[in-house]
Design an enzyme around this catalytic site. Structure first.
Site, PDB file in Angstrom:
ATOM      1  N   LYS A   1       0.723  -1.273  -0.057  1.00  0.00           N
ATOM      2  CA  LYS A   1      -0.076  -0.102   0.010  1.00  0.00           C
ATOM      3  C   LYS A   1       0.803   1.337  -0.040  1.00  0.00           C
ATOM      4  O   LYS A   1       0.595   2.168  -0.910  1.00  0.00           O
ATOM      5  CB  LYS A   1      -0.928  -0.043   1.415  1.00  0.00           C
ATOM      6  CG  LYS A   1      -1.862  -1.059   1.072  1.00  0.00           C
ATOM      7  CD  LYS A   1      -2.846  -1.567   2.161  1.00  0.00           C
ATOM      8  CE  LYS A   1      -3.763  -2.572   2.012  1.00  0.00           C
ATOM      9  NZ  LYS A   1      -4.281  -3.083   3.204  1.00  0.00           N
TER      10      LYS A   1
ATOM     11  N   GLN B   1      -4.508  -1.812   9.191  1.00  0.00           N
ATOM     12  CA  GLN B   1      -4.572  -3.017   8.649  1.00  0.00           C
ATOM     13  C   GLN B   1      -5.192  -4.142   9.547  1.00  0.00           C
ATOM     14  O   GLN B   1      -4.797  -4.339  10.784  1.00  0.00           O
ATOM     15  CB  GLN B   1      -3.034  -3.477   8.516  1.00  0.00           C
ATOM     16  CG  GLN B   1      -2.969  -4.840   7.543  1.00  0.00           C
ATOM     17  CD  GLN B   1      -3.471  -4.730   6.391  1.00  0.00           C
ATOM     18  OE1 GLN B   1      -3.318  -3.619   5.495  1.00  0.00           O
ATOM     19  NE2 GLN B   1      -4.009  -5.733   5.824  1.00  0.00           N
TER      20      GLN B   1
ATOM     21  N   ASP C   1     -10.923   2.601   3.669  1.00  0.00           N
ATOM     22  CA  ASP C   1     -11.351   1.177   3.499  1.00  0.00           C
ATOM     23  C   ASP C   1     -12.740   1.037   3.369  1.00  0.00           C
ATOM     24  O   ASP C   1     -13.274  -0.110   2.941  1.00  0.00           O
ATOM     25  CB  ASP C   1     -10.938   0.158   4.720  1.00  0.00           C
ATOM     26  CG  ASP C   1      -9.581  -0.416   4.570  1.00  0.00           C
ATOM     27  OD1 ASP C   1      -9.255  -0.974   3.212  1.00  0.00           O
ATOM     28  OD2 ASP C   1      -8.822  -0.756   5.472  1.00  0.00           O
TER      29      ASP C   1
END
Ligand code: NAD
Length: 283
Positions: free
Chosen positions: A52, A96, A119
């Site tokens: 990422k 994460q 997200d």
């Protein structure tokens, strides 16, 4: 012969477009940034986080990372999220997952400022998706919609069966297909007659998490099959939830694994960072 939906090429196309947008914002003095928080040092999570950050760099975005030890307190993690929430130099925040069991994942997701929730997991963004309002959408399902659009595959009026009802993939996927005017069936671990239901699908989206579970007997001839699953077989080869060799001869279009849905997730994450930047700067 089935058309192979080339997720790698489509993801690159999206990243090229984003790179141009990011460059033109930079010319106006706007620089975007993603903050990534990792707890512990699980090797898979470390690879995802590093990918990422690399994707940000490649597109001209700044990335900031915060690594906590496995035994970090929930309080310390929430404090960091609040800091990022109030930091005007941060546009997107990503924690994460999964988190260690002593941390309440829901509390963590709820703590992220919805306009920075790249997200798309915050309840406000999930609710906005359901009622068709503006918000940040979960990256993998959003990526599948881009695959359809950019491959010229019609969704409206088709019967779509989504296998899987997770909050991250199955549920938002089903809602997005509904938004695109498909007639949607959601199948899951308690569904009876799964094969028969799948055989009625014009579009079958597998997000089951079971290697090669979807066989030829699940497929209507000429269907479009999207394989969200990713599994590493012995010998390190990757496969999906669909038995590609059995299914491919029957369908009109299919995503391979690797090179199908996988590359779209990170491209759509970058897209969400750009959307968050535009929202923050009123562009
Ligand atoms: P999950 O385990 O949270 O959900 C799986 C879903 O499948 C559940 O809702 C369950 O009800 C359903 N299911 C399980 N067994 C079933 C069965 N026998 N019959 C019918 N339904 C069944 O998984 P997830 O997070 O939604 O991910 C699904 C798959 O997608 C996994 O393989 C995962 O690795 C992959 N994934 C890929 C990406 C990507 O970027 N390509 C992103 C996220 C997840």
């Amino acid at each position: 012969m089935a058309k192979l939906i080339d997720g790698k090429a489509i993801a690159q196309e999206i990243k090229d477009e984003l790179m141009q947008e990011i460059a033109s914002m930079k010319e106006r003095g706007i620089e975007g940034a993603l903050a990534v928080i990792q707890v512990g040092s699980d090797p898979a999570s470390t690879v995802y986080v590093s990918n990422k950050k690399k994707a940000c760099e490649a597109l001209g975005l700044r990335s900031e990372s915060c690594e906590f030890p496995e035994d970090v307190t929930e309080e310390a993690l929430l404090k960091k999220i609040h800091e990022y929430n109030h930091n005007p130099r941060i546009d997107g925040i990503l924690v994460q997952l999964p988190l260690p069991s002593h941390i309440d994942e829901k509390k963590v997701i709820d703590a992220i400022e919805p306009t920075k929730d790249v997200d798309g997991f915050h309840p406000l963004n999930v609710g906005a998706l359901l009622i068709g309002e503006k918000g940040l959408i979960s990256c993998t399902p959003a990526g599948v919609i881009e695959l359809f659009k950019r491959s010229g595959i019609e969704i409206a009026g088709k019967h779509c069966v989504v296998i899987g009802r997770s909050n991250i993939v199955g549920k938002p996927m089903a809602v997005l297909m509904l938004r695109e005017n498909a007639t949607v069936t959601i199948a899951h671990s308690k569904t009876k007659n799964l094969e028969q239901i799948c055989r009625n699908a014009d579009i079958l989206i597998a997000a089951v998490g079971k290697p090669k579970m979807i066989k030829a007997s699940y497929i209507k001839e000429g269907a479009v099959v999207i394989d969200v699953g990713i599994h590493r077989l012995e010998g390190k080869k990757l496969c999906g939830d669909v038995d590609f060799d059995e299914v491919e001869p029957l369908v009109s279009a299919i995503t391979p694994v690797p090179g199908g849905v996988g590359p779209m997730t990170i491209a759509m994450l970058m897209n969400n960072v750009v959307l968050a930047m535009k929202e923050h700067y009123g562009l």
